[in-house]
Design an enzyme around this catalytic site. Structure first.
Site, PDB file in Angstrom:
ATOM      1  CE  LYS A   1      24.715  21.506 -20.542  1.00  0.00           C
ATOM      2  NZ  LYS A   1      24.566  22.877 -20.904  1.00  0.00           N
TER       3      LYS A   1
ATOM      4  CD  GLU B   1      24.487  17.479 -13.706  1.00  0.00           C
ATOM      5  OE1 GLU B   1      24.373  16.239 -13.626  1.00  0.00           O
ATOM      6  OE2 GLU B   1      25.080  18.056 -14.645  1.00  0.00           O
TER       7      GLU B   1
ATOM      8  CB  SER C   1      27.388  26.447 -26.265  1.00  0.00           C
ATOM      9  OG  SER C   1      26.983  27.639 -25.618  1.00  0.00           O
TER      10      SER C   1
HETATM   11  C1  LIG Z   1      25.055  24.025 -20.224  1.00  0.00           C
HETATM   12  C2  LIG Z   1      25.426  25.059 -21.196  1.00  0.00           C
HETATM   13  C3  LIG Z   1      26.693  25.701 -21.180  1.00  0.00           C
HETATM   14  C4  LIG Z   1      27.715  25.449 -20.124  1.00  0.00           C
HETATM   15  O1  LIG Z   1      28.182  24.157 -20.017  1.00  0.00           O
HETATM   16  P1  LIG Z   1      29.590  23.677 -20.523  1.00  0.00           P
HETATM   17  O2  LIG Z   1      29.706  22.319 -19.946  1.00  0.00           O
HETATM   18  O3  LIG Z   1      30.631  24.612 -19.984  1.00  0.00           O
HETATM   19  O4  LIG Z   1      29.562  23.682 -21.995  1.00  0.00           O
HETATM   20  C5  LIG Z   1      26.979  26.607 -22.177  1.00  0.00           C
HETATM   21  N1  LIG Z   1      26.084  26.923 -23.143  1.00  0.00           N
HETATM   22  C6  LIG Z   1      24.866  26.343 -23.179  1.00  0.00           C
HETATM   23  C7  LIG Z   1      23.922  26.742 -24.275  1.00  0.00           C
HETATM   24  C8  LIG Z   1      24.497  25.400 -22.225  1.00  0.00           C
HETATM   25  O5  LIG Z   1      23.275  24.838 -22.290  1.00  0.00           O
END
Ligand SMILES: *Cc1c(COP(=O)(O)O)cnc(C)c1O
Length: 402
Positions: free
Chosen positions: A93, A115, A382
């Site tokens: 993020k 948000e 992620s």
């Molecule tokens: C917010 C989040 C996601 C999902 O958001 P995307 O916009 O689809 O990437 C996935 N993994 C983590 C660790 C997140 O914080």
């Protein structure tokens, strides 16, 4: 709506998807944002400050780690993990927040609003607001504020004001509505930092660009390590920001398969799911035309996933387009499969990954054994999974509260 549709140009769309379906008051401001972004995305000073912050504050470049244990255990393709979990604030993020906040600052804004679902985007936004000395207000569904108390406190610790949203089902989609509403009422000093590759143009494009650093790095890193491109890139999809960033620099490399893993929740065929592309239909919501889980009257469904970060009833317009073109494939992964993958990657590689990311890991577990040993998969992690430990324990019937 008709009027606005006529005005939008091709560049604001991804095939039939995308666009700007928003109230007139926001239209002028979105145009200002789009113009500012068009200017700054080619501005050397802007890009220099962006890269400085990514490298020296957010801890980029992130590692491309060869997962030897997983590779040997699964007995097929070679598995590399793109470690966005090692970024400051623990997820991808921050890449996007730094970019958008920098643009806001250049536009003379002094107040960031955003948000948040699980709280990860809210935490990243509150963090960068501190760094840039800006005010920060976060909108979060009341139900989510109760499920994610730790992140609410963390945002407050960082000096942000958190507004529990009590409209609708009091979850992420309602928080997006509330943030758009707040922006409509106060555009002079305020910038809406969109948390995923969703919303009206230019948000999907900005988020694509700011997250594409993931695949820009991974491409260089894999060429260095293996001397060739990967056969497959896998990432989880909520709104789709980490996935679009993971795919971006491979979209033109037609031999690289792109796979997005959506949250199937209790199963794609149940109504407790968030598998938007597999189960959804074309609609208009949150300022964009895309795929949504909705009833036949276009009312957005209540969605479900064990992972709060994937619990969104829509998906970014570029993913809807890539799915339609069959350039990327989207698969549903259930809660059960994701929880198993959470435990698997912890035990094999010593990595506690976010439950969102574990949707991608679960797919790798299925597909790697079917691939040849000379093939390569890059899987994006992620985020880190500390935030999920308590809920996974609960899922397994373990009480760690006292
Ligand atoms: C917010 C989040 C996601 C999902 O958001 P995307 O916009 O689809 O990437 C996935 N993994 C983590 C660790 C997140 O914080």
């Amino acid at each position: 709506m008709k009027e606005m549709e006529k005005e939008t140009t091709e560049s604001r769309h991804y095939g039939e998807f995308g666009g700007q379906y928003i109230p007139e008051t926001l239209m002028a401001e979105l145009d200002r944002v789009a113009q500012a972004y068009d200017h700054y995305k080619n501005d050397p000073d802007f890009l220099k400050e962006l890269h400085d912050l990514l490298n020296n504050y957010a801890n980029r470049p992130s590692l491309l780690y060869y997962a030897k244990q997983m590779t040997e255990d699964l007995g097929g393709a070679k598995i590399y993990l793109k470690r966005e979990d090692l970024n400051h604030t623990g997820a991808h993020k921050i890449n996007n927040v730094i970019g958008q906040a920098l643009l806001a600052k250049r536009m003379g804004k002094t107040r960031l609003i955003a948000e948040t679902g699980a709280g990860q985007h809210g935490v990243a936004t509150a963090t960068i607001a501190d760094l840039f000395n800006m005010d920060c207000e976060i909108f979060m569904g009341k139900e989510d504020t109760e499920r994610q108390k730790l992140n609410v406190y963390r945002m407050e610790l960082l000096g942000a004001k958190v507004h529990p949203v009590t409209t609708g089902s009091m979850v992420l989609k309602d928080a997006v509505n509330a943030t758009l509403q707040e922006w409509t009422q106060r555009i002079d000093d305020t910038f809406y930092v969109m948390g995923s590759a969703v919303g009206p143009y230019p948000f999907p494009e900005m988020v694509h660009d700011f997250q594409s650093v993931i695949s820009k790095e991974s491409k260089q890193q894999i060429l260095e390590a293996e001397g060739k491109l990967p056969d497959m890139v896998v990432a989880c999809v909520g709104g789709g920001s980490n996935a679009i960033g993971s795919f971006a620099n491979y979209i033109d490399d037609k031999d690289v398969q792109l796979v997005g893993c959506e949250a199937a929740g209790k199963g794609v065929d149940t109504d407790q799911t968030a598998a938007t592309i597999e189960r959804g239909s074309v609609g208009i919501f949150h300022g964009m035309k895309s795929m949504f889980l909705q009833n036949k009257y276009g009312q957005i469904d209540k969605v479900y996933s064990i992972s709060a970060g994937l619990d969104y009833p829509g998906v970014g317009p570029e993913h809807a387009h890539l799915a339609e073109l069959k350039r990327a494939k989207y698969v549903g992964i259930t809660d059960d499969e994701a929880v198993n993958a959470f435990e698997y990657i912890a035990k094999t590689e010593g990595i506690v990954a976010a439950i969102e990311s574990c949707h991608a890991v679960a797919y790798v577990e299925k597909i790697a054994p079917k691939m040849r040993k000379d093939q390569i998969i890059i899987c994006t992690l992620s985020g880190r999974g500390d935030k999920d430990v308590a809920s996974i324990a609960k899922y397994r019937g373990v009480n760690i509260d006292d």
